[in-house]
Design a protein around this motif. Structure first.
Motif, PDB file in Angstrom:
ATOM      1  N   VAL A 317       0.824  -1.216   0.000  1.00 29.42           N
ATOM      2  CA  VAL A 317       0.000   0.000   0.000  1.00 29.42           C
ATOM      3  C   VAL A 317       0.857   1.266   0.000  1.00 29.42           C
ATOM      4  O   VAL A 317       0.321   2.376  -0.009  1.00 29.42           O
ATOM      5  CB  VAL A 317      -0.988   0.015   1.191  1.00 29.42           C
ATOM      6  N   GLY A 318       2.171   1.104   0.031  1.00 27.33           N
ATOM      7  CA  GLY A 318       3.066   2.255  -0.066  1.00 27.33           C
ATOM      8  C   GLY A 318       3.072   3.165   1.140  1.00 27.33           C
ATOM      9  O   GLY A 318       3.410   4.344   1.036  1.00 27.33           O
ATOM     10  N   ALA A 319       2.719   2.614   2.303  1.00 20.09           N
ATOM     11  CA  ALA A 319       2.649   3.433   3.511  1.00 20.09           C
ATOM     12  C   ALA A 319       3.857   3.163   4.406  1.00 20.09           C
ATOM     13  O   ALA A 319       4.436   2.081   4.379  1.00 20.09           O
ATOM     14  CB  ALA A 319       1.366   3.128   4.276  1.00 20.09           C
ATOM     15  N   PRO A 320       4.243   4.150   5.213  1.00 20.15           N
ATOM     16  CA  PRO A 320       5.356   3.942   6.136  1.00 20.15           C
ATOM     17  C   PRO A 320       4.921   3.184   7.380  1.00 20.15           C
ATOM     18  O   PRO A 320       3.763   3.264   7.803  1.00 20.15           O
ATOM     19  CB  PRO A 320       5.772   5.367   6.501  1.00 20.15           C
ATOM     20  N   ALA A 321       5.848   2.441   7.969  1.00 21.66           N
ATOM     21  CA  ALA A 321       5.602   1.878   9.289  1.00 21.66           C
ATOM     22  C   ALA A 321       5.616   3.004  10.314  1.00 21.66           C
ATOM     23  O   ALA A 321       6.285   4.024  10.132  1.00 21.66           O
ATOM     24  CB  ALA A 321       6.665   0.845   9.625  1.00 21.66           C
ATOM     25  N   THR A 322       4.863   2.814  11.399  1.00 17.51           N
ATOM     26  CA  THR A 322       4.778   3.819  12.453  1.00 17.51           C
ATOM     27  C   THR A 322       5.004   3.113  13.781  1.00 17.51           C
ATOM     28  O   THR A 322       4.111   2.453  14.300  1.00 17.51           O
ATOM     29  CB  THR A 322       3.409   4.520  12.430  1.00 17.51           C
ATOM     30  N   TRP A 323       6.211   3.247  14.318  1.00 18.60           N
ATOM     31  CA  TRP A 323       6.633   2.499  15.502  1.00 18.60           C
ATOM     32  C   TRP A 323       6.368   3.287  16.769  1.00 18.60           C
ATOM     33  O   TRP A 323       6.472   4.509  16.789  1.00 18.60           O
ATOM     34  CB  TRP A 323       8.117   2.159  15.405  1.00 18.60           C
ATOM     35  N   VAL A 324       6.043   2.574  17.845  1.00 18.67           N
ATOM     36  CA  VAL A 324       5.773   3.226  19.124  1.00 18.67           C
ATOM     37  C   VAL A 324       6.066   2.238  20.246  1.00 18.67           C
ATOM     38  O   VAL A 324       5.813   1.038  20.116  1.00 18.67           O
ATOM     39  CB  VAL A 324       4.304   3.711  19.187  1.00 18.67           C
ATOM     40  N   LEU A 325       6.644   2.743  21.336  1.00 12.78           N
ATOM     41  CA  LEU A 325       6.944   1.913  22.504  1.00 12.78           C
ATOM     42  C   LEU A 325       6.109   2.270  23.724  1.00 12.78           C
ATOM     43  O   LEU A 325       5.875   1.427  24.576  1.00 12.78           O
ATOM     44  CB  LEU A 325       8.429   2.039  22.868  1.00 12.78           C
ATOM     45  N   SER A 326       5.675   3.517  23.828  1.00 10.60           N
ATOM     46  CA  SER A 326       4.915   3.951  25.004  1.00 10.60           C
ATOM     47  C   SER A 326       3.892   4.999  24.591  1.00 10.60           C
ATOM     48  O   SER A 326       4.058   5.687  23.580  1.00 10.60           O
ATOM     49  CB  SER A 326       5.848   4.546  26.070  1.00 10.60           C
ATOM     50  N   ASN A 327       2.823   5.116  25.380  1.00 16.38           N
ATOM     51  CA  ASN A 327       1.871   6.208  25.232  1.00 16.38           C
ATOM     52  C   ASN A 327       1.097   6.373  26.534  1.00 16.38           C
ATOM     53  O   ASN A 327       1.433   5.741  27.535  1.00 16.38           O
ATOM     54  CB  ASN A 327       0.943   5.998  24.018  1.00 16.38           C
ATOM     55  N   HIS A 328       0.069   7.192  26.512  1.00 14.53           N
ATOM     56  CA  HIS A 328      -0.659   7.538  27.735  1.00 14.53           C
ATOM     57  C   HIS A 328      -1.587   6.434  28.225  1.00 14.53           C
ATOM     58  O   HIS A 328      -2.216   6.595  29.279  1.00 14.53           O
ATOM     59  CB  HIS A 328      -1.476   8.812  27.494  1.00 14.53           C
ATOM     60  N   ASP A 329      -1.710   5.344  27.480  1.00 14.33           N
ATOM     61  CA  ASP A 329      -2.627   4.267  27.846  1.00 14.33           C
ATOM     62  C   ASP A 329      -1.929   2.978  28.256  1.00 14.33           C
ATOM     63  O   ASP A 329      -2.603   2.022  28.639  1.00 14.33           O
ATOM     64  CB  ASP A 329      -3.557   3.950  26.674  1.00 14.33           C
ATOM     65  N   VAL A 330      -0.609   2.912  28.146  1.00 17.04           N
ATOM     66  CA  VAL A 330       0.088   1.654  28.423  1.00 17.04           C
ATOM     67  C   VAL A 330       1.217   1.891  29.433  1.00 17.04           C
ATOM     68  O   VAL A 330       1.695   3.019  29.590  1.00 17.04           O
ATOM     69  CB  VAL A 330       0.676   1.021  27.134  1.00 17.04           C
ATOM     70  N   VAL A 331       1.632   0.825  30.078  1.00 15.20           N
ATOM     71  CA  VAL A 331       2.749   0.911  31.019  1.00 15.20           C
ATOM     72  C   VAL A 331       4.006   1.348  30.267  1.00 15.20           C
ATOM     73  O   VAL A 331       4.311   0.841  29.187  1.00 15.20           O
ATOM     74  CB  VAL A 331       2.978  -0.456  31.696  1.00 15.20           C
ATOM     75  N   ARG A 332       4.730   2.316  30.839  1.00 18.73           N
ATOM     76  CA  ARG A 332       5.935   2.817  30.182  1.00 18.73           C
ATOM     77  C   ARG A 332       6.892   1.663  29.884  1.00 18.73           C
ATOM     78  O   ARG A 332       7.045   0.739  30.686  1.00 18.73           O
ATOM     79  CB  ARG A 332       6.630   3.852  31.072  1.00 18.73           C
ATOM     80  N   HIS A 333       7.590   1.767  28.737  1.00 15.93           N
ATOM     81  CA  HIS A 333       8.352   0.597  28.297  1.00 15.93           C
ATOM     82  C   HIS A 333       9.562   0.319  29.180  1.00 15.93           C
ATOM     83  O   HIS A 333      10.048  -0.818  29.205  1.00 15.93           O
ATOM     84  CB  HIS A 333       8.736   0.703  26.823  1.00 15.93           C
ATOM     85  N   ARG A 334      10.034   1.294  29.934  1.00 14.94           N
ATOM     86  CA  ARG A 334      11.117   1.002  30.880  1.00 14.94           C
ATOM     87  C   ARG A 334      10.674  -0.065  31.874  1.00 14.94           C
ATOM     88  O   ARG A 334      11.451  -0.937  32.280  1.00 14.94           O
ATOM     89  CB  ARG A 334      11.543   2.275  31.619  1.00 14.94           C
ATOM     90  N   THR A 335       9.415  -0.005  32.275  1.00 12.72           N
ATOM     91  CA  THR A 335       8.870  -0.966  33.232  1.00 12.72           C
ATOM     92  C   THR A 335       8.275  -2.181  32.531  1.00 12.72           C
ATOM     93  O   THR A 335       8.483  -3.326  32.947  1.00 12.72           O
ATOM     94  CB  THR A 335       7.804  -0.277  34.099  1.00 12.72           C
ATOM     95  N   ARG A 336       7.533  -1.937  31.452  1.00  9.28           N
ATOM     96  CA  ARG A 336       6.807  -3.017  30.783  1.00  9.28           C
ATOM     97  C   ARG A 336       7.722  -4.102  30.231  1.00  9.28           C
ATOM     98  O   ARG A 336       7.389  -5.297  30.291  1.00  9.28           O
ATOM     99  CB  ARG A 336       5.956  -2.421  29.651  1.00  9.28           C
ATOM    100  N   LEU A 337       8.862  -3.724  29.676  1.00 11.34           N
ATOM    101  CA  LEU A 337       9.755  -4.695  29.055  1.00 11.34           C
ATOM    102  C   LEU A 337      10.603  -5.451  30.062  1.00 11.34           C
ATOM    103  O   LEU A 337      11.265  -6.428  29.708  1.00 11.34           O
ATOM    104  CB  LEU A 337      10.672  -3.992  28.044  1.00 11.34           C
ATOM    105  N   GLY A 338      10.592  -5.033  31.329  1.00  9.02           N
ATOM    106  CA  GLY A 338      11.497  -5.633  32.303  1.00  9.02           C
ATOM    107  C   GLY A 338      12.923  -5.203  31.988  1.00  9.02           C
ATOM    108  O   GLY A 338      13.204  -4.627  30.944  1.00  9.02           O
TER     109      GLY A 338
END
Length: 529
Positions: A317-338
């Motif tokens: 579809v010619g679209a870019p990937a859009t990566w994300v590790l944290s946001n206002h609805d999920v546990v911050r990735h410093r904690t979530r990933l262990g």
């Protein structure tokens, strides 16, 4: 922004501001638009391309502003329209684009339309989903759908004479009645809302619950319990209906009425990458968050699979990937990933090396952890106060940002903070980390600068995987190589370095440039092409 990009969003790094927790400009303990303006130079220095603002609209705040009473007004707790105009002007003057949230799946129960609907106006009622109940005297909900916040997705109304009336649909809180997107007036209203903010100069919209607008004919039962456990994994009749795509084709036409490449970004939780890709076809939206990546643990094999799946699904579809590790609805990735801060830093360098765009959630550049010990009586998340549904722990990622080492709110403002900040929060502050070459803030600043400078980074649709030992991800993009050790133990890089010998550019943690890569460490290399 890399010069080879066909559109600015294809390689942009976009910083999410959660306004109530970013900075407090008037000293009332709550972040606001004046505080966001104060932080714009910091964001420019950080090296991001755009700012995404979570909702600031007029709202009773039953769900932190995602219950909108007036889409064309600013809630007084954040400022007013003049503040919004000033923010847009200042951001653009600094070379930053601004994306704002739009919430089209539901309104507040205090929205003028819904108030009229409850008063019996048939025109207004047709803009929502009202249905008679089932069972004796209509005492049971019209179907078995569950609210995302727990309990039935239906609330029963009362008639003017005090008797029970019909039920209305709310996939979220009862204060958030769902719009009926089959109604032309709803479609017209949101075209108008988009134009209102586009006329003010916003550069795009992040679309809340983009997968939820269209409901299936007849509103059929799901026929299963524990529906919430299926979110993002299975098809549900109230999410990801094919009819949403015609809405976004219509919105794309509105966006293209305006100069400057205005964009639409989908918050779309779907069963798989192939379904997410449908939202970013060339005549629909420009980006869709990769939540499948966000939900993947710190495991080389799993990460490689989700990266390949995303790139393979988006390429047609010619679209870019859009990566994300944290946001206002999920546990911050410093904690979530262990694994703590070293693993979080390694995950960040891996994400920023991938082809496409990336989102940074406020405070992750400071290495902020999830705050896990907020007292119950200080919590604000509405889902915390419900008997079932989400775990109610979103407050932990929304604790206000520390700017200074000291002070009652570590520089957030002069009047305290709406959520309690942990003791010692100031040691993670912008002040404490600025100029420290080993700090997470300086790591982000360096990584974002390199991402802008190196033509191999940013936009793209593929990586060349390199031979690597178990637990290590290694890929090449032109004259750039990324190696990420997801294991806790050191790993030999002989096979990688033999394939692409090069010079060390940046490491997420202590590393001497040898052929032994420490655990929970990502390294960027420059190689000959």
């Amino acid at each position: 922004m890399n010069q080879h990009s066909a559109g600015w969003w294809r390689d942009a790094v976009i910083y999410q501001v959660y306004p109530r927790s970013f900075a407090d400009g008037n000293g009332d303990g709550m972040g606001d638009l004046a505080g966001v303006r104060r932080g714009l130079p910091y964001l420019r220095e950080l090296g991001v391309d755009a700012v995404w603002l979570s909702p600031f609209y007029a709202s009773p705040q039953a769900d932190a502003g995602y219950d909108v009473a007036d889409y064309r007004a600013i809630d007084p707790m954040f400022g007013d329209l003049d503040d919004a105009d000033a923010l847009l002007a200042e951001a653009h003057g600094l070379g930053l684009r601004v994306i704002v949230d739009v919430v089209p799946n539901h309104s507040s129960d205090q929205h003028e339309w819904f108030r009229r609907a409850l008063a019996g106006d048939p025109v207004a009622r047709a803009r929502y989903h009202f249905r008679p109940g089932r069972g004796t005297g209509g005492s049971e909900p019209p179907n078995d759908w569950e609210s995302i916040f727990g309990g039935p997705a239906w609330t029963r109304t009362k008639n003017a004479d005090g008797t029970h009336g019909d039920w209305y649909l709310h996939l979220f809180a009862p204060e958030q009645p769902d719009f009926n997107w089959e109604n032309p007036a709803v479609q017209d209203e949101f075209r108008s809302v988009l134009r209102f903010w586009l006329d003010k100069g916003v550069d795009g919209f992040r679309i809340d619950v983009a997968h939820g607008l269209v409901k299936p004919e007849g509103l059929p039962d799901v026929g299963t319990v524990q529906q919430l456990q299926l979110l993002g994994d299975e098809r549900l009749p109230f999410f990801d209906q094919d009819g949403v795509h015609e809405i976004y084709r219509d919105w794309r036409r509105v966006l293209e009425e305006y100069p400057g490449q205005r964009i639409g970004v989908a918050e779309a939780w779907t069963p798989g990458a192939d379904r997410t890709a449908l939202y970013v076809r060339e005549d629909e939206l420009h980006q869709a968050f990769n939540f499948h990546y966000l939900n993947t643990g710190w495991d080389a094999e799993a990460l490689r699979a989700v990266i390949d799946e995303a790139l393979d699904s988006l390429r047609p579809v010619g679209a870019p990937a859009t990566w994300v590790l944290s946001n206002h609805d999920v546990v911050r990735h410093r904690t979530r990933l262990g694994g703590g801060l070293p693993r979080a830093r390694a995950a960040t360098l891996l994400m920023l090396a991938l082809p496409g765009s990336a989102y940074v959630y406020q405070g992750e550049e400071l290495g902020l952890p999830e705050v896990l010990d907020i007292p119950d009586d200080a919590r604000q998340d509405p889902s915390f106060f419900r008997d079932a549904g989400q775990d109610g722990l979103r407050d932990g990622c929304r604790v206000p940002v520390p700017w200074d080492r000291e002070g009652s709110s570590y520089g957030f403002g002069t009047g305290g903070s709406w959520l309690p900040q942990p003791e010692g929060w100031g040691e993670l502050s912008v002040e404490a980390q600025t100029g420290d070459p080993d700090s997470t803030l300086e790591l982000y600043r360096t990584a974002l600068r390199l991402r802008r400078e190196r033509p191999e980074l940013g936009a793209g649709d593929a990586v060349e995987w390199l031979p690597a030992p178990e637990g290590v991800l290694a890929f090449r993009r032109g004259g750039f190589v990324c190696t990420a050790n997801t294991g806790e133990s050191a790993a030999a890089l002989d096979s990688v370095l033999d394939a692409s010998p090069g010079a060390l550019i940046l490491a997420s943690g202590p590393y001497d440039g040898s052929a032994t890569l420490p655990g929970d460490t990502t390294v960027w290399w420059s190689v000959s092409t």
